[in-house]
Design an enzyme around this catalytic site. Structure first.
Site, PDB file in Angstrom:
ATOM      1  NE  ARG A  57      -4.036   2.020   2.215  1.00  0.00           N
ATOM      2  CZ  ARG A  57      -4.533   2.788   3.161  1.00  0.00           C
ATOM      3  NH1 ARG A  57      -3.979   2.816   4.362  1.00  0.00           N
ATOM      4  NH2 ARG A  57      -5.602   3.544   2.928  1.00  0.00           N
ATOM      5  CB  ALA A 111      -5.838   5.901   0.026  1.00  0.00           C
ATOM      6  CB  SER A 112     -11.176   3.474   0.597  1.00  0.00           C
ATOM      7  OG  SER A 112     -11.785   4.180  -0.454  1.00  0.00           O
ATOM      8  CD  GLN A 113     -11.727   2.712   8.247  1.00  0.00           C
ATOM      9  OE1 GLN A 113     -12.660   3.469   7.984  1.00  0.00           O
ATOM     10  NE2 GLN A 113     -11.535   2.215   9.440  1.00  0.00           N
ATOM     11  N   PRO A 114      -8.798   0.578   4.716  1.00  0.00           N
ATOM     12  CG  PRO A 114      -6.516   0.069   4.903  1.00  0.00           C
ATOM     13  CD  PRO A 114      -7.528   1.124   5.255  1.00  0.00           C
TER      14      PRO A 114
END
Length: 346
Positions: A57, A111-114
């Site tokens: 990531r 970037a979205s929360q995993p």
């Protein structure tokens, strides 16, 4: 959901940069992230667990912005201070969203929360051999996860902003993934690469675009943010799709392009306790332009403050409506300004 990695991915084809000075530390950070997601029950499928464990990531967020009092602070791998670089790397593997593109003081890409990404990818219910269209390229990280699971040739990601697609393509290449990255209006899908078995959006839409359904194979699945939740739909054909919301809250940047912006719901006179309830705000936004806010409040009270899983959406013959419990029941209202649906709340 198939648990095995597809044949196309049995032999790793990626060749991430050999000059990454953070690779060793990042491996440990990924292990901690996966352990945290596992502890939350967010990675029940071994194939997705492997993707989150393997995809770096930090390569997709070489810098990002975190909120501070009065604005944002930038963290990046190019910071000259070792402690700041370590903050950047640790933050890249925390279970939180990251602001990645700032314009005029406003975030236009994140970037979205995993953990939310994992929920949405599991809801997508991909099978070996499926083709997937992603709406909203973002950093490219989600496309990398999909490519890890399905293979590069089966993944397409589209975004309206060429700066975003150029950066996503470069980062995907650096990490060793090569899906199709297309610059275009995501609301129109990607007809040149259709049909698709799955469509997943990483930006919020006011209603489900008809172009998406037209580009789906029968039996396809669509997963998209809508209101402040995540909706999944089974697509029977271009004329009919239906599904429900996941349990989780979700706040995404609205899609940019041809879709209209929904009106802000009126809230004057509503009880403060209701306005502070995340579940009521979900209903208020979902019903914006269709239900009077006071009707929405009466419904919410009468039905025991229903959770998201009780709501769904039906698309049929160009119309779409939201519903509580039953698509043919008494609680239905048009979505996205569709005034052609009768509304029952009594």
């Amino acid at each position: 959901m198939g648990e095995g990695v597809s044949r196309e991915r049995q032999e790793p084809s990626r060749n991430p940069s050999q000059d990454d000075p953070f690779a060793e530390v990042a491996t440990g950070a990924r292990r901690r992230l996966v352990a945290a997601l596992d502890a939350e029950g967010a990675l029940p499928d071994p194939a997705w667990r492997a993707a989150f464990a393997d995809v770096p990531r930090h390569l997709f967020v070489p810098s990002y912005h975190v909120g501070t009092y009065g604005g944002y602070e930038r963290l990046g791998r190019d910071d000259p201070a070792p402690a700041a670089r370590r903050r950047w790397l640790d933050g890249a593997y925390e279970d939180r969203p990251l602001g990645t593109l700032l314009r005029g003081g406003d975030l236009v890409s994140t970037a979205s929360q995993p953990s939310l990404m994992a929920d949405m990818l599991h809801a997508l219910d991909v099978r070996d051999g499926d083709t997937v269209l992603e709406i909203g390229a973002g950093t490219g990280y989600n496309a990398a996860l999909l490519s890890h699971r399905l293979g590069d040739t089966r993944v397409t990601t589209v975004d309206i902003d060429p700066d975003i697609t150029d950066a996503a393509r470069a980062r995907l290449h650096e990490a060793g993934y090569h899906p199709a990255v297309v610059t275009g209006d995501g609301a129109r899908g990607c007809p040149d690469r259709a049909p698709f078995d799955r469509i997943i959006a990483t930006c919020a839409v006011p209603s489900v675009p008809g172009a998406w359904l037209a580009q789906c194979r029968p039996g396809a699945r669509v997963v998209t943010p809508l209101s402040t939740g995540v909706l999944w739909l089974r697509v029977d054909d271009a004329r009919h799709a239906e599904g429900r919301f996941l349990h989780t809250a979700a706040y995404f940047i609205p899609v940019r392009g041809t879709l209209p912006t929904p009106p802000e719901p009126r809230t004057g006179g509503l009880p403060r306790g209701a306005l502070e309830s995340e579940l009521f705000r979900f209903l208020l936004t979902l019903a914006s332009g269709a239900l009077d806010p006071y009707e929405a409040y009466a419904l919410w009270q009468r039905e025991g403050r229903p959770a998201r899983e009780r709501y769904g959406v039906t698309v049929r013959d160009g119309r779409q409506w939201a519903w509580l419990d039953d698509p043919e029941g008494p609680y239905v209202w048009g979505v996205g300004g569709d005034g052609g649906i009768g509304i029952g709340i009594g």
